[in-house]
Every structure is written in structure tokens, then in C-alpha cells.
Design a protein around this motif. Structure first.
Motif, PDB file in Angstrom:
ATOM      1  N   ILE A   1       0.837  -1.198   0.000  1.00  0.00           N
ATOM      2  CA  ILE A   1       0.000   0.000   0.000  1.00  0.00           C
ATOM      3  C   ILE A   1       0.874   1.252   0.000  1.00  0.00           C
ATOM      4  O   ILE A   1       0.621   2.212  -0.742  1.00  0.00           O
ATOM      5  CB  ILE A   1      -0.941  -0.018   1.220  1.00  0.00           C
ATOM      6  CG1 ILE A   1      -1.979  -1.144   1.073  1.00  0.00           C
ATOM      7  CG2 ILE A   1      -1.643   1.331   1.383  1.00  0.00           C
ATOM      8  CD1 ILE A   1      -2.791  -1.383   2.329  1.00  0.00           C
ATOM      9  N   ARG A   2       1.927   1.270   0.825  1.00  0.00           N
ATOM     10  CA  ARG A   2       2.817   2.429   0.864  1.00  0.00           C
ATOM     11  C   ARG A   2       3.477   2.653  -0.492  1.00  0.00           C
ATOM     12  O   ARG A   2       3.627   3.791  -0.954  1.00  0.00           O
ATOM     13  CB  ARG A   2       3.875   2.249   1.950  1.00  0.00           C
ATOM     14  CG  ARG A   2       3.400   2.601   3.345  1.00  0.00           C
ATOM     15  CD  ARG A   2       4.555   2.710   4.314  1.00  0.00           C
ATOM     16  NE  ARG A   2       5.163   1.407   4.552  1.00  0.00           N
ATOM     17  CZ  ARG A   2       4.792   0.572   5.519  1.00  0.00           C
ATOM     18  NH1 ARG A   2       3.805   0.935   6.353  1.00  0.00           N
ATOM     19  NH2 ARG A   2       5.380  -0.585   5.681  1.00  0.00           N
ATOM     20  N   ALA A   3       3.883   1.550  -1.144  1.00  0.00           N
ATOM     21  CA  ALA A   3       4.506   1.679  -2.463  1.00  0.00           C
ATOM     22  C   ALA A   3       3.532   2.304  -3.454  1.00  0.00           C
ATOM     23  O   ALA A   3       3.901   3.158  -4.260  1.00  0.00           O
ATOM     24  CB  ALA A   3       4.971   0.307  -2.957  1.00  0.00           C
ATOM     25  N   SER A   4       2.269   1.886  -3.377  1.00  0.00           N
ATOM     26  CA  SER A   4       1.259   2.439  -4.269  1.00  0.00           C
ATOM     27  C   SER A   4       1.051   3.924  -4.000  1.00  0.00           C
ATOM     28  O   SER A   4       0.940   4.733  -4.916  1.00  0.00           O
ATOM     29  CB  SER A   4      -0.059   1.683  -4.103  1.00  0.00           C
ATOM     30  OG  SER A   4      -1.052   2.216  -4.935  1.00  0.00           O
ATOM     31  N   ASP A   5       1.034   4.286  -2.726  1.00  0.00           N
ATOM     32  CA  ASP A   5       0.803   5.683  -2.358  1.00  0.00           C
ATOM     33  C   ASP A   5       1.990   6.577  -2.702  1.00  0.00           C
ATOM     34  O   ASP A   5       1.859   7.802  -2.725  1.00  0.00           O
ATOM     35  CB  ASP A   5       0.512   5.784  -0.859  1.00  0.00           C
ATOM     36  CG  ASP A   5      -0.845   5.191  -0.487  1.00  0.00           C
ATOM     37  OD1 ASP A   5      -1.669   5.002  -1.411  1.00  0.00           O
ATOM     38  OD2 ASP A   5      -1.066   4.903   0.691  1.00  0.00           O
ATOM     39  N   HIS A   6       3.152   5.974  -2.937  1.00  0.00           N
ATOM     40  CA  HIS A   6       4.347   6.751  -3.250  1.00  0.00           C
ATOM     41  C   HIS A   6       4.728   6.656  -4.726  1.00  0.00           C
ATOM     42  O   HIS A   6       5.891   6.754  -5.084  1.00  0.00           O
ATOM     43  CB  HIS A   6       5.520   6.306  -2.369  1.00  0.00           C
ATOM     44  CG  HIS A   6       5.404   6.753  -0.945  1.00  0.00           C
ATOM     45  ND1 HIS A   6       4.647   6.067  -0.024  1.00  0.00           N
ATOM     46  CD2 HIS A   6       5.906   7.844  -0.286  1.00  0.00           C
ATOM     47  CE1 HIS A   6       4.704   6.686   1.152  1.00  0.00           C
ATOM     48  NE2 HIS A   6       5.465   7.770   1.018  1.00  0.00           N
ATOM     49  N   GLY A   7       3.733   6.434  -5.573  1.00  0.00           N
ATOM     50  CA  GLY A   7       3.963   6.571  -7.004  1.00  0.00           C
ATOM     51  C   GLY A   7       4.342   5.309  -7.747  1.00  0.00           C
ATOM     52  O   GLY A   7       4.720   5.365  -8.911  1.00  0.00           O
ATOM     53  N   GLU A   8       4.238   4.136  -7.098  1.00  0.00           N
ATOM     54  CA  GLU A   8       4.585   2.896  -7.795  1.00  0.00           C
ATOM     55  C   GLU A   8       3.436   2.395  -8.681  1.00  0.00           C
ATOM     56  O   GLU A   8       3.566   1.392  -9.348  1.00  0.00           O
ATOM     57  CB  GLU A   8       4.973   1.802  -6.785  1.00  0.00           C
ATOM     58  CG  GLU A   8       6.314   2.027  -6.095  1.00  0.00           C
ATOM     59  CD  GLU A   8       7.487   1.711  -6.989  1.00  0.00           C
ATOM     60  OE1 GLU A   8       7.273   1.303  -8.155  1.00  0.00           O
ATOM     61  OE2 GLU A   8       8.637   1.866  -6.533  1.00  0.00           O
ATOM     62  N   HIS A   9       2.293   3.069  -8.639  1.00  0.00           N
ATOM     63  CA  HIS A   9       1.159   2.760  -9.526  1.00  0.00           C
ATOM     64  C   HIS A   9       0.673   1.318  -9.337  1.00  0.00           C
ATOM     65  O   HIS A   9       0.484   0.584 -10.292  1.00  0.00           O
ATOM     66  CB  HIS A   9       1.542   2.992 -10.985  1.00  0.00           C
ATOM     67  CG  HIS A   9       2.093   4.354 -11.244  1.00  0.00           C
ATOM     68  ND1 HIS A   9       1.366   5.506 -11.058  1.00  0.00           N
ATOM     69  CD2 HIS A   9       3.325   4.748 -11.651  1.00  0.00           C
ATOM     70  CE1 HIS A   9       2.114   6.564 -11.345  1.00  0.00           C
ATOM     71  NE2 HIS A   9       3.309   6.134 -11.705  1.00  0.00           N
ATOM     72  N   LEU A  10       0.485   0.945  -8.092  1.00  0.00           N
ATOM     73  CA  LEU A  10      -0.057  -0.374  -7.771  1.00  0.00           C
ATOM     74  C   LEU A  10      -1.548  -0.217  -7.519  1.00  0.00           C
ATOM     75  O   LEU A  10      -1.952   0.438  -6.562  1.00  0.00           O
ATOM     76  CB  LEU A  10       0.635  -0.936  -6.524  1.00  0.00           C
ATOM     77  CG  LEU A  10       0.310  -2.370  -6.137  1.00  0.00           C
ATOM     78  CD1 LEU A  10       0.942  -3.353  -7.112  1.00  0.00           C
ATOM     79  CD2 LEU A  10       0.812  -2.660  -4.723  1.00  0.00           C
ATOM     80  N   SER A  11      -2.357  -0.805  -8.398  1.00  0.00           N
ATOM     81  CA  SER A  11      -3.803  -0.672  -8.242  1.00  0.00           C
ATOM     82  C   SER A  11      -4.293  -1.537  -7.088  1.00  0.00           C
ATOM     83  O   SER A  11      -3.591  -2.429  -6.604  1.00  0.00           O
ATOM     84  CB  SER A  11      -4.507  -1.090  -9.531  1.00  0.00           C
ATOM     85  OG  SER A  11      -4.396  -2.498  -9.719  1.00  0.00           O
ATOM     86  N   ALA A  12      -5.524  -1.278  -6.665  1.00  0.00           N
ATOM     87  CA  ALA A  12      -6.112  -2.081  -5.590  1.00  0.00           C
ATOM     88  C   ALA A  12      -6.219  -3.545  -5.999  1.00  0.00           C
ATOM     89  O   ALA A  12      -5.965  -4.451  -5.198  1.00  0.00           O
ATOM     90  CB  ALA A  12      -7.484  -1.520  -5.214  1.00  0.00           C
ATOM     91  N   ASP A  13      -6.597  -3.791  -7.264  1.00  0.00           N
ATOM     92  CA  ASP A  13      -6.681  -5.176  -7.738  1.00  0.00           C
ATOM     93  C   ASP A  13      -5.306  -5.832  -7.760  1.00  0.00           C
ATOM     94  O   ASP A  13      -5.167  -7.021  -7.444  1.00  0.00           O
ATOM     95  CB  ASP A  13      -7.297  -5.218  -9.138  1.00  0.00           C
ATOM     96  CG  ASP A  13      -8.809  -5.050  -9.109  1.00  0.00           C
ATOM     97  OD1 ASP A  13      -9.405  -5.231  -8.018  1.00  0.00           O
ATOM     98  OD2 ASP A  13      -9.387  -4.749 -10.166  1.00  0.00           O
ATOM     99  N   GLU A  14      -4.274  -5.063  -8.153  1.00  0.00           N
ATOM    100  CA  GLU A  14      -2.919  -5.629  -8.169  1.00  0.00           C
ATOM    101  C   GLU A  14      -2.452  -5.958  -6.753  1.00  0.00           C
ATOM    102  O   GLU A  14      -1.835  -6.996  -6.530  1.00  0.00           O
ATOM    103  CB  GLU A  14      -1.952  -4.648  -8.828  1.00  0.00           C
ATOM    104  CG  GLU A  14      -2.095  -4.562 -10.339  1.00  0.00           C
ATOM    105  CD  GLU A  14      -1.193  -3.509 -10.941  1.00  0.00           C
ATOM    106  OE1 GLU A  14      -0.836  -3.656 -12.126  1.00  0.00           O
ATOM    107  OE2 GLU A  14      -0.836  -2.529 -10.239  1.00  0.00           O
ATOM    108  N   ALA A  15      -2.742  -5.082  -5.798  1.00  0.00           N
ATOM    109  CA  ALA A  15      -2.348  -5.352  -4.416  1.00  0.00           C
ATOM    110  C   ALA A  15      -3.038  -6.611  -3.898  1.00  0.00           C
ATOM    111  O   ALA A  15      -2.403  -7.467  -3.252  1.00  0.00           O
ATOM    112  CB  ALA A  15      -2.688  -4.151  -3.529  1.00  0.00           C
TER     113      ALA A  15
END
Length: 436
Positions: free
Chosen positions: A224-238
């Protein structure tokens, strides 16, 4: 040609694989599901195929998109649950991006930090049956250990971990002897697995929301932190990443511990050698490490690598493979190839330079292999140290292997041993209670 995929084949596939290696090393075969796929059985061809960029992991490249082939590749229920975007189904550059994120949790340093917890879980599970003098090592030991370990790593709260154990049990119970299906496997009984997948997906969506509000130091919080910091990890990907780590991470370790213990029980000389080593002052870590590698080679937890699909016509092992055709690399056959391994049908726990393919090869090499190796070493050492006269409590012919093509593992492993005095406050591993 020897028959494939039946009950006798499941019990001992190695003679059939030896025939294929010699006579038809890359052979198109109709699977029990009706899907046709190329089986690759020689080590050199297998290693090439595992790293060949012309063989995609994306099921969208499968040429058989008719009703006949629909839904017969991949994990049951993953498509309807929006869990397709995980490491077993994607290619670069998405694969590179997602693997980079999750690899941070499986560095040697991070895995070493987890070792005390694995030891604690191992001892608590053995405490649950050591005073009884008998156990089913699959149900009471090999199965719960990796479930609780991966739940801890993902950040699943202790009060929810037994639900994960139940869902994982649904996946294993629906792999019937002689059937083609099961987790990540072609065809077969998919309904029970699909229901478990949907339950896991619903829970993960809720857990991700909770972690976003109250993050910790666990893997899901890290994603989640990676997604919030611009890694573009969607909720489905997580959700898909968490799902595949649970899904692929537990059964491979169940089978490593189960198959490995069974192999040791069938080779008492090798077992006693390893038992003496782990009982020595601090144990012989060198022999324990090579023993786990040899058990992975000799009768490993993954029989076939997961699906690959040709993105263009290619030649492999002299066979011409058309665009869109599925390719299944038979790791179990490659790891018994006499062209690569001396005396490949002999279990030698001190085998050196053991370049087996048990965890794959290339960019799709198993990201969780360091944790699986730790769990395997810890589990086997604890069994040999605490239950030194461990012995099989059934005729080998009575044991049944779970059906399917990808994973290879026993349904049960009944054992007997001299009972320990029951430790105070020990947990009962046989009643389904969490040892946490």
C-alpha cells in the motif's frame, strides 16, 4: 508409452517421465481437461523454456479461447474475482514492476529476521501431537506451518488466521486423486477452489482498506505504501499479489515438508545421517542445507511449472510449437535427467552443485524460495531432533497423492514415534486452533 495422469502415475510418475525424456522429450499431450499442451521433460530444454521470452505467462496468449478451452488454464475463480494481475500471469514490464515491490519482503536479511517466528511456530505445532505418539504430518504440521507463517508476513491478524487455514484447506480438499485440477492446475474439480478464492478476495479487499487506515510493518502495508508513493499499484494488483503469495506460498511448502519427510522415511540410512547431523552441537547446517536442495530435486513440491503460451512459432527440443499453444515444463522430469545429474534416481543428501529447477529458473524464479527453504530446514530439523524414531504408520501403497498436474503432494502422512512428555501450556494442533 506409459499411461499418464491416473492414480498409479500420481503415486510414481518418474518411470513415465523417464520414457518421455528418452523417446519424446517435447511431446504434445491431451490433458485430462481436454486441453492439449506440450510437455517438456529434458533438463536442457526445460531450462531453456523457463527463460524463453517467446513463452508468455499471460493466458491471453492461449490460442484455445473456445468454450472447450475456456477456464481450463490458471487458478479457478481468479478471473471472476479480479485476481489475474499476479506474478504467475504477467510478463515484463508489469512483471518487473510488481516483482521488484514484493522482492523486498524476501531478501536474505528479511527472511533471517523471520527465522525465530518460524522456529516458534514449528515447536508449537509439534507440541500439539508430540505427547500422543502418532500424527498426520500433513494435517497437523506441514499444512498449518506455512499458512500461519505467510499470514504473519502478510499482516493477517491472529484472530483471522484460522479462516485462512479453512480456505486453504478447501483448496487442498478439492484436489481429488487422479483428477487433473486443483490450485493453478489444468481442469479438474474447480467449484470448491473457486469458492475459497472468492472468500479470500473479499477478505483481502477488507484487509487492504484496514491497512490503508492503520498500516504496519507487514507486506500488505508495504504494498500500500509503495502504491501511495507513485509505484502505480492498483487495488486489484495489491489484492492479487497478496493472494498469490498466500496461494503459491503455502502449498509449495506443505509439499516440501511432506514429500521431504516421506523421502527420508523411505531412506533410513540418509534419514539417520541427517538426524545425527542436526542432533550434533548446533547441528550440521551444511548437510541440512544440501539435504533440502536434494529433497527439492528428488521429489519436489512442484511437478510442472505453471502455464506458458507461445507468442510466436518456435522450435524447442526439435519440436515445432505453434503460436498460442500451451507449454508445460515438467520440473520433476528435468530434475531426474541423467544428462544433468549423476545417479538421478538416488537420494543423496550431500549432493553438491545441485542445480535443480525445483523453484524454476529465469525471471519467474520463485520469489518466496528463501522463506520456503527456511521453513523446510526448520521443520525437518525439528522433526528429526524431537522425534528421532519417527516412522511411517501406513504401507506406502495405502498413501494417496493429491490429484493435479502442477503441485505434487501427499494427502496424508500418518506417522508414529515415541511420545514426548507433553510440555506445559502446549497447544493442540489437531483441533484446528491457531498456534499464535
Amino acid at each position: 508409452m506409459p499411461p499418464l495422469f491416473g492414480r498409479e502415475f500420481a503415486a510414481d510418475p518418474y518411470p513415465a517421465y523417464a520414457w518421455l525424456r528418452e523417446h519424446a522429450p517435447v511431446r504434445k499431450t491431451e490433458l485430462p481437461s481436454g486441453v492439449e499442451a506440450w510437455l517438456v521433460t529434458r533438463y536442457a530444454d526445460a531450462r531453456q523454456a523457463l527463460a524463453d521470452q517467446r513463452l508468455s505467462k499471460n493466458p491471453g496468449h492461449h490460442s484455445e479461447r473456445s468454450a472447450h478451452g475456456k477456464g481450463k488454464v490458471g487458478i479457478p475463480g481468479e478471473r471472476s474475482a479480479n485476481l489475474m494481475t499476479h506474478l504467475l500471469n504477467i510478463d515484463p514490464p508489469d512483471h518487473t514492476r510488481l516483482r521488484r515491490l514484493v522482492s523486498k519482503a524476501f531478501t536474505p536479511g528479511r527472511v533471517a529476521e523471520f527465522e525465530p517466528r518460524v522456529r516458534e511456530l514449528t515447536d508449537q505445532l509439534i507440541d500439539g501431537f508430540a505427547g500422543r505418539g502418532s500424527a498426520d504430518l500433513i494435517h497437523e504440521f506441514a499444512f498449518p506451518l506455512p499458512i500461519y507463517a505467510i499470514c504473519d508476513m502478510l499482516g493477517v491478524p491472529a484472530e483471522d488466521q484460522d479462516d485462512f487455514r479453512d480456505w486453504a484447506g478447501m483448496m487442498l480438499r478439492h484436489q481429488k486423486p487422479g483428477a487433473p485440477g486443483g490450485p493453478g492446475q489444468p481442469g479438474g474439480p474447480r467449484g470448491g477452489v473457486g469458492r475459497a478464492v472468492k472468500k479470500i478476495r473479499a477478505y483481502l479487499a477488507e484487509l487492504i482498506d484496514r491497512k490503508r487506515e492503520n498500516p504496519g510493518e507487514d507486506l500488505i502495508s508495504g504494498l500500500i505504501r509503495a502504491s501511495d508513493h507513485g509505484e502505480h499499484l492498483s487495488a486489484d494488483e495489491a489484492a492479487a499479489m497478496a493472494f498469490i503469495l498466500l496461494f503459491a506460498g503455502f502449498e509449495t511448502t506443505v509439499n516440501l515438508i511432506g514429500n521431504g519427510t516421506y523421502a527420508l522415511l523411505n531412506h533410513p540410512g540418509q534419514r539417520d545421517r541427517l538426524r545425527r547431523a542436526v542432533a550434533a552441537d548446533g547441528g550440521d547446517e551444511g548437510l541440512l542445507a544440501t539435504a533440502v536442495e536434494e529433497l527439492l530435486r528428488y521429489d519436489g513440491p512442484v511437478e510442472l511449472a505453471t502455464w506458458r503460451f507461445a507468442t510466436e512459432p518456435l522450435v524447442l527440443g526439435g519440436a515445432r510449437i505453434a503460436e498460442g499453444e500451451p507449454v508445460l515444463v515438467v520440473l520433476a522430469a528435468a530434475d531426474r535427467d541423467p544428462a544433468k545429474f549423476d545417479h538421478p534416481d538416488t537420494l543423496d543428501l550431500s549432493r553438491r552443485d545441485n542445480q535443480h529447477l525445483g523453484y524454476g529458473h529465469g525471471i519467474h524464479y520463485c520469489v518466496g524460495a528463501p522463506l520456503a527453504r527456511l521453513e523446510g530446514r526448520t521443520a525437518l530439523a525439528a522433526l528429526l531432533r524431537r522425534l528421532p524414531d519417527l516412522r511411517l504408520a501406513a504401507d506406502p501403497s495405502e498413501l494417496r497423492w493429491r490429484g493435479g498436474l502442477i503441485m505434487r503432494g501427499l494427502r496424508t502422512l500418518p506417522v508414529e514415534f515415541t511420545a514426548e512428555g507433553r510440555p506445559e501450556n502446549s497447544c493442540e494442533g489437531s483441533d484446528g486452533a491457531s498456534p499464535v
